[in-house]
Design a protein around this motif. Sequence first.
Motif, mmCIF file in Angstrom:
data_model
loop_
_atom_site.group_PDB
_atom_site.id
_atom_site.type_symbol
_atom_site.label_atom_id
_atom_site.label_comp_id
_atom_site.label_asym_id
_atom_site.label_seq_id
_atom_site.Cartn_x
_atom_site.Cartn_y
_atom_site.Cartn_z
ATOM 1 N N PRO A 1 0.770 -1.249 0.000
ATOM 2 C CA PRO A 1 0.000 0.000 0.000
ATOM 3 C C PRO A 1 0.798 1.294 0.000
ATOM 4 O O PRO A 1 0.386 2.256 -0.655
ATOM 5 C CB PRO A 1 -0.860 -0.097 1.255
ATOM 6 N N ALA A 2 1.937 1.375 0.696
ATOM 7 C CA ALA A 2 2.649 2.656 0.811
ATOM 8 C C ALA A 2 3.027 3.237 -0.560
ATOM 9 O O ALA A 2 2.771 4.413 -0.810
ATOM 10 C CB ALA A 2 3.867 2.517 1.713
ATOM 11 N N PRO A 3 3.623 2.464 -1.468
ATOM 12 C CA PRO A 3 3.898 3.026 -2.796
ATOM 13 C C PRO A 3 2.696 2.970 -3.739
ATOM 14 O O PRO A 3 2.759 3.468 -4.851
ATOM 15 C CB PRO A 3 5.038 2.171 -3.339
ATOM 16 N N GLY A 4 1.617 2.353 -3.304
ATOM 17 C CA GLY A 4 0.399 2.330 -4.109
ATOM 18 C C GLY A 4 0.345 1.220 -5.133
ATOM 19 O O GLY A 4 -0.229 1.387 -6.195
ATOM 20 N N TRP B 1 5.600 -0.924 -12.423
ATOM 21 C CA TRP B 1 6.910 -0.306 -12.232
ATOM 22 C C TRP B 1 6.854 0.593 -11.008
ATOM 23 O O TRP B 1 5.790 0.984 -10.544
ATOM 24 C CB TRP B 1 7.365 0.463 -13.462
ATOM 25 N N THR B 2 8.031 0.884 -10.491
ATOM 26 C CA THR B 2 8.112 1.762 -9.336
ATOM 27 C C THR B 2 9.407 2.558 -9.369
ATOM 28 O O THR B 2 10.369 2.182 -10.036
ATOM 29 C CB THR B 2 8.021 0.974 -8.022
ATOM 30 N N PRO C 1 14.771 5.608 1.357
ATOM 31 C CA PRO C 1 15.147 4.314 1.935
ATOM 32 C C PRO C 1 14.156 3.939 3.034
ATOM 33 O O PRO C 1 13.595 4.806 3.696
ATOM 34 C CB PRO C 1 16.533 4.558 2.533
ATOM 35 N N GLY C 2 13.953 2.657 3.203
ATOM 36 C CA GLY C 2 13.051 2.205 4.259
ATOM 37 C C GLY C 2 12.468 0.842 3.956
ATOM 38 O O GLY C 2 12.816 0.192 2.974
ATOM 39 N N ILE C 3 11.558 0.441 4.821
ATOM 40 C CA ILE C 3 10.879 -0.839 4.701
ATOM 41 C C ILE C 3 9.444 -0.574 4.265
ATOM 42 O O ILE C 3 8.746 0.237 4.865
ATOM 43 C CB ILE C 3 10.878 -1.602 6.044
ATOM 44 N N ILE D 1 9.620 -5.147 1.332
ATOM 45 C CA ILE D 1 10.559 -4.545 0.392
ATOM 46 C C ILE D 1 11.469 -3.614 1.174
ATOM 47 O O ILE D 1 10.996 -2.737 1.894
ATOM 48 C CB ILE D 1 9.816 -3.776 -0.709
ATOM 49 N N LYS D 2 12.742 -3.832 1.030
ATOM 50 C CA LYS D 2 13.736 -3.004 1.709
ATOM 51 C C LYS D 2 14.400 -2.122 0.656
ATOM 52 O O LYS D 2 15.139 -2.617 -0.200
ATOM 53 C CB LYS D 2 14.757 -3.893 2.409
#
Length: 182
Positions: A108-111, A125-126, A131-133, A153-154
Amino acid sequence: IPILILLAFAAPSTRTLIMMEDSTDTDMTIKVTGYQWKWHYDYPEEGISFFSALAPEHNEARQRGSNIDVSQIENYLLEVDNPVVVPINKKIRILLTANDVIHAWWVPAPGWKRYAIPGFVNVNWTLLTEPGIYRGQCAELCGKDHGFMPIVIKAVTEPEYREWIEQNKRAQAEAAAGVNRE
């Protein structure tokens, strides 16, 4: 006048929708394959592939009869044994498919939410800039344990990503060498 207003909105909207789905000119590709009840990740350009499943301690805690207090486990049921590692500031193409039943790769965070369907390849694609989890999970009812298919995803800097790649290449080479021993 209403038709002119609709036409005025149509051009930029269409351009934006086309850009959202454009997975060309990417820096790298990750192939994601859904299995009951884990994910398989393949980095074709790097020659790395691995399975990612629910972290063993989380799997043990969820079992009936377990004496583990799940309220003491951070990110309960959202932790994996092998997270996906990606570099920041790189356009990444994600190819999604499944081996057995329909899955949904949802972060959900990147959609992101795309279906992983056996026999088909969905493309996404992204471009992660921080940086983060990033955590997600299978969002399709793909079987009795579908709720236990987390995605982690790290996102790391380029040097950290290169180091991770080299570690994985060494580990896979050592594992391959061990297979041939008597």
